[in-house]
Design a protein around this motif. Structure first.
Motif, PDB file in Angstrom:
ATOM      1  N   ARG A 128       9.114  22.358 -16.997  1.00  0.00           N
ATOM      2  CA  ARG A 128       9.465  22.192 -15.573  1.00  0.00           C
ATOM      3  C   ARG A 128       9.279  23.462 -14.738  1.00  0.00           C
ATOM      4  O   ARG A 128       8.990  23.391 -13.552  1.00  0.00           O
ATOM      5  N   LYS A 129       9.428  24.640 -15.326  1.00  0.00           N
ATOM      6  CA  LYS A 129       9.296  25.884 -14.571  1.00  0.00           C
ATOM      7  C   LYS A 129       7.889  26.050 -13.999  1.00  0.00           C
ATOM      8  O   LYS A 129       7.687  26.762 -12.997  1.00  0.00           O
ATOM      9  N   PHE A 130       6.926  25.376 -14.602  1.00  0.00           N
ATOM     10  CA  PHE A 130       5.530  25.522 -14.182  1.00  0.00           C
ATOM     11  C   PHE A 130       5.018  24.248 -13.518  1.00  0.00           C
ATOM     12  O   PHE A 130       3.820  23.987 -13.499  1.00  0.00           O
ATOM     13  N   ILE A 131       5.939  23.489 -12.932  1.00  0.00           N
ATOM     14  CA  ILE A 131       5.602  22.192 -12.364  1.00  0.00           C
ATOM     15  C   ILE A 131       4.549  22.280 -11.259  1.00  0.00           C
ATOM     16  O   ILE A 131       3.822  21.317 -10.986  1.00  0.00           O
ATOM     17  N   GLN A 132       4.429  23.468 -10.623  1.00  0.00           N
ATOM     18  CA  GLN A 132       3.448  23.618  -9.550  1.00  0.00           C
ATOM     19  C   GLN A 132       2.007  23.486 -10.065  1.00  0.00           C
ATOM     20  O   GLN A 132       1.076  23.282  -9.277  1.00  0.00           O
ATOM     21  N   TYR A 133       1.824  23.576 -11.386  1.00  0.00           N
ATOM     22  CA  TYR A 133       0.483  23.462 -11.949  1.00  0.00           C
ATOM     23  C   TYR A 133       0.161  22.028 -12.381  1.00  0.00           C
ATOM     24  O   TYR A 133      -0.971  21.747 -12.770  1.00  0.00           O
ATOM     25  N   LEU A 191       7.114  17.652 -21.123  1.00  0.00           N
ATOM     26  CA  LEU A 191       6.021  18.611 -21.003  1.00  0.00           C
ATOM     27  C   LEU A 191       4.866  17.937 -20.283  1.00  0.00           C
ATOM     28  O   LEU A 191       4.763  16.706 -20.267  1.00  0.00           O
ATOM     29  N   PHE A 192       4.014  18.727 -19.677  1.00  0.00           N
ATOM     30  CA  PHE A 192       2.792  18.192 -19.095  1.00  0.00           C
ATOM     31  C   PHE A 192       1.623  19.057 -19.544  1.00  0.00           C
ATOM     32  O   PHE A 192       1.799  20.204 -19.973  1.00  0.00           O
ATOM     33  N   GLU A 193       0.440  18.500 -19.447  1.00  0.00           N
ATOM     34  CA  GLU A 193      -0.768  19.181 -19.890  1.00  0.00           C
ATOM     35  C   GLU A 193      -1.497  19.782 -18.697  1.00  0.00           C
ATOM     36  O   GLU A 193      -1.703  19.113 -17.688  1.00  0.00           O
TER      37      GLU A 193
END
Length: 297
Positions: free
Chosen positions: A174-179, A257-259
């Motif tokens: 979630r911390k990198f959701i902007q990507y 998680l997301f890729e």
């Protein structure tokens, strides 16, 4: 020593049965043939081995000493033959496999389960090691075959069979959701805290080589021993994890998680079974490899 070792076999059965007739029956030869073989052995050793008794024959003192040694040796030979027969029936034996965490978890386990159910008498040893170490063990003859992931070194003498495709990905929390859902340049990875495997593994070597070809050089924030730990670090948003997709599959599906998506596709790799050319492997190993081939077809 008598030149014809068959004489010692006849001697063993004659002494065991205390009878020429009994020896002939067990050996499926005639009694005169037994007598002739024993005479030849006595001649070669220059001593009397048997004397006639009221019922059959009995050993002389010299014969008793010889029988103690011949019996131990011959019975070990018989035991060896019995064990070989057991190995060929797959009632006994050993299967030695080299595999990485990934190939073991996402390819080998179902086969190991099926093999153990069918051949419970076979001892299975799995040496868990990265691809370079597995290939070294194979070369040293310490495993029957390896289940490894590409890329493989350009080394002659290997028989390689592809059994499955795998895909390398970068995953984040979630911390990198902007990507998320953005199409990224590979160069953007240089700005992110990367979590990767430590040391020499095919996964790390492959990713570093691919990125280097595209002008990208990573300096990981965390270098970990297993891909499972990389996923756990990524779940806690400690960085962007470089893993094979299978390790993160359930977390990608449930959204934890997301890729990351890139404008250049990371080529897929393969899981392969590797053996050394010209090496004779055990019946158990051949049966296991046949099981893999059977399920593939």
């Amino acid at each position: 020593m008598a030149e014809n070792l068959e004489y010692y076999k006849v001697f063993y059965y004659a002494a065991k049965n205390e009878s020429l007739t009994g020896a002939a029956a067990e050996l499926s030869i005639s009694q005169p043939a037994v007598s002739q073989a024993l005479k030849q052995l006595e001649k070669a050793l220059d001593t009397k081995l048997f004397v006639r008794a009221s019922r059959g024959i009995r050993l002389t003192p010299e014969g008793q000493i010889l029988y103690q040694h011949v019996r131990d040796g011959y019975e070990k030979i018989l035991l060896g033959e019995k064990m070989i027969s057991s190995m060929l029936r797959l009632d006994y034996g050993e299967l030695r496999i080299g595999a990485s965490d990934m190939t073991l978890k996402y390819f080998l386990l179902p086969f190991l389960e099926r093999f153990h159910e069918q051949f419970s008498g076979i001892k299975v040893t799995v040496t868990n090691a990265p691809t370079p170490e597995t290939l070294k063990l194979l070369h040293q003859g310490k495993i029957d075959f390896g289940v490894v992931s590409t890329p493989l070194p350009q080394k002659l003498g290997l028989t390689v069979k592809t059994v499955r495709e795998i895909e390398d990905v970068f995953v984040a929390g979630r911390k990198f959701i902007q990507y998320k859902n953005r199409m990224l340049d590979l160069q953007e990875l240089e700005k992110l805290p990367i979590i990767s495997l430590e040391g020499e593994t095919s996964t790390r070597n492959y990713m570093e080589a691919f990125l280097s070809q595209n002008g990208v050089e990573l300096h990981p924030e965390f270098e970990l021993a297993t891909s499972d730990m990389i996923v756990q670090f990524a779940l806690r948003s400690l960085g962007v994890g470089s893993v094979v997709r299978d390790f993160a599959g359930e977390y990608l599906e449930d959204g934890r998680l997301f890729e990351l998506r890139f404008n250049k596709i990371i080529p897929k790799r393969q899981i392969c079974v590797v053996t050394e050319e010209g090496t004779v492997i055990s019946k158990a190993a051949r049966e296991f490899l046949a099981m893999i081939k059977e399920i593939e077809t």
